[in-house]
Write a protein that holds these residues in place. Structure first.
Motif, PDB file in Angstrom:
ATOM      1  N   TRP A  87       2.985  18.662 -13.408  1.00  0.00           N
ATOM      2  CA  TRP A  87       4.161  19.849 -13.973  1.00  0.00           C
ATOM      3  C   TRP A  87       4.235  19.488 -15.976  1.00  0.00           C
ATOM      4  CZ3 TRP A  87       7.988  17.546 -18.251  1.00  0.00           C
ATOM      5  CH2 TRP A  87       9.047  18.288 -17.535  1.00  0.00           C
ATOM      6  N   VAL A  88       3.552  18.539 -16.367  1.00  0.00           N
ATOM      7  CA  VAL A  88       3.498  18.283 -16.880  1.00  0.00           C
ATOM      8  C   VAL A  88       2.315  19.332 -17.818  1.00  0.00           C
ATOM      9  CG1 VAL A  88       2.351  16.936 -19.578  1.00  0.00           C
ATOM     10  CG2 VAL A  88       4.449  15.877 -17.871  1.00  0.00           C
ATOM     11  N   ARG A  89       1.157  19.203 -16.957  1.00  0.00           N
ATOM     12  CA  ARG A  89       0.276  20.583 -17.272  1.00  0.00           C
ATOM     13  C   ARG A  89       0.664  22.024 -17.568  1.00  0.00           C
ATOM     14  NH1 ARG A  89      -3.198  16.619 -14.084  1.00  0.00           N
ATOM     15  NH2 ARG A  89      -2.575  17.670 -12.817  1.00  0.00           N
ATOM     16  N   GLU A  90       1.693  22.005 -16.715  1.00  0.00           N
ATOM     17  CA  GLU A  90       2.543  23.799 -16.188  1.00  0.00           C
ATOM     18  C   GLU A  90       3.684  23.716 -16.731  1.00  0.00           C
ATOM     19  OE1 GLU A  90       3.200  23.197 -12.239  1.00  0.00           O
ATOM     20  OE2 GLU A  90       1.202  23.742 -10.966  1.00  0.00           O
ATOM     21  N   GLU A 136       0.866  -1.059   0.067  1.00  0.00           N
ATOM     22  CA  GLU A 136       0.019  -0.090   0.213  1.00  0.00           C
ATOM     23  C   GLU A 136       0.906   1.258   0.419  1.00  0.00           C
ATOM     24  OE1 GLU A 136      -2.746   2.518  -0.396  1.00  0.00           O
ATOM     25  OE2 GLU A 136      -2.891   0.053  -0.129  1.00  0.00           O
ATOM     26  N   LYS A 137       1.824   1.205   0.463  1.00  0.00           N
ATOM     27  CA  LYS A 137       2.757   1.997   1.273  1.00  0.00           C
ATOM     28  C   LYS A 137       3.496   3.205  -0.887  1.00  0.00           C
ATOM     29  CE  LYS A 137       6.828   4.284   2.940  1.00  0.00           C
ATOM     30  NZ  LYS A 137       8.214   3.873   3.215  1.00  0.00           N
ATOM     31  N   ASN A 138       3.881   1.437  -1.105  1.00  0.00           N
ATOM     32  CA  ASN A 138       4.516   1.621  -2.259  1.00  0.00           C
ATOM     33  C   ASN A 138       3.642   2.182  -3.540  1.00  0.00           C
ATOM     34  OD1 ASN A 138       4.823   0.434  -5.144  1.00  0.00           O
ATOM     35  ND2 ASN A 138       6.636   0.466  -4.518  1.00  0.00           N
ATOM     36  N   ARG A 139       2.033   1.673  -3.768  1.00  0.00           N
ATOM     37  CA  ARG A 139       0.921   1.811  -4.407  1.00  0.00           C
ATOM     38  C   ARG A 139       0.931   3.547  -4.083  1.00  0.00           C
ATOM     39  NH1 ARG A 139      -3.603   2.688  -3.419  1.00  0.00           N
ATOM     40  NH2 ARG A 139      -5.458   2.658  -5.034  1.00  0.00           N
ATOM     41  N   ALA A 167       1.844   9.311  -6.039  1.00  0.00           N
ATOM     42  CA  ALA A 167       1.604  10.222  -5.829  1.00  0.00           C
ATOM     43  C   ALA A 167       2.968  11.140  -6.970  1.00  0.00           C
ATOM     44  CB  ALA A 167       2.725  10.550  -4.378  1.00  0.00           C
ATOM     45  N   PHE A 168       3.795   9.818  -7.260  1.00  0.00           N
ATOM     46  CA  PHE A 168       4.738  10.648  -8.334  1.00  0.00           C
ATOM     47  C   PHE A 168       3.738  10.518  -9.735  1.00  0.00           C
ATOM     48  CE2 PHE A 168       6.701   9.116 -12.212  1.00  0.00           C
ATOM     49  CZ  PHE A 168       8.391   9.954 -11.865  1.00  0.00           C
ATOM     50  N   VAL A 169       2.616   9.446 -10.268  1.00  0.00           N
ATOM     51  CA  VAL A 169       2.269  10.287 -11.078  1.00  0.00           C
ATOM     52  C   VAL A 169       1.469  11.908 -11.211  1.00  0.00           C
ATOM     53  CG1 VAL A 169       0.035   8.813 -12.711  1.00  0.00           C
ATOM     54  CG2 VAL A 169       2.107   7.707 -11.703  1.00  0.00           C
ATOM     55  N   ARG A 170       1.258  11.542 -10.034  1.00  0.00           N
ATOM     56  CA  ARG A 170       0.143  13.001 -10.106  1.00  0.00           C
ATOM     57  C   ARG A 170       1.254  14.214  -9.640  1.00  0.00           C
ATOM     58  NH1 ARG A 170      -2.568  10.145  -5.930  1.00  0.00           N
ATOM     59  NH2 ARG A 170      -4.824   9.107  -6.095  1.00  0.00           N
ATOM     60  N   ARG A 171       2.198  14.034  -9.002  1.00  0.00           N
ATOM     61  CA  ARG A 171       2.952  14.950  -9.526  1.00  0.00           C
ATOM     62  C   ARG A 171       3.371  15.739 -11.401  1.00  0.00           C
ATOM     63  NH1 ARG A 171       5.734  12.867  -5.311  1.00  0.00           N
ATOM     64  NH2 ARG A 171       7.017  11.845  -6.631  1.00  0.00           N
TER      65      ARG A 171
END
Length: 76
Positions: free
Chosen positions: A24-27, A8-11, A16-20
């Protein structure tokens, strides 16, 4: 000392990485992230060319390691 894998921590860390990265891609302007993505892919290809193992050697090594792990855990 036993190392335990917290799925669960890994997930959560992966999410969180994907969201960051998505933020970044959007900005960042398309030209910037597109160039960085191309550089990363080019680096992967360059690294693959310099890798000492052939595809068949890598797959054999992976099969042996997986069989070893399965035997160790009683899965095989």
């Amino acid at each position: 000392m036993e190392l335990r894998f917290d799925r669960e921590k890994n997930r959560q860390e992966r999410l969180a990485f994907v969201r960051r990265h998505a933020l970044w891609v959007r900005e960042v302007p398309n030209e910037v992230w597109s160039r960085e993505q191309a550089d990363l892919i080019d680096a992967f290809f360059e690294n693959a060319r310099n890798f000492a193992l052939s595809r068949s050697e890598y797959l054999r090594m992976h099969r042996v390691a997986r069989h070893s792990r399965e035997s160790m855990h009683g899965d095989g």
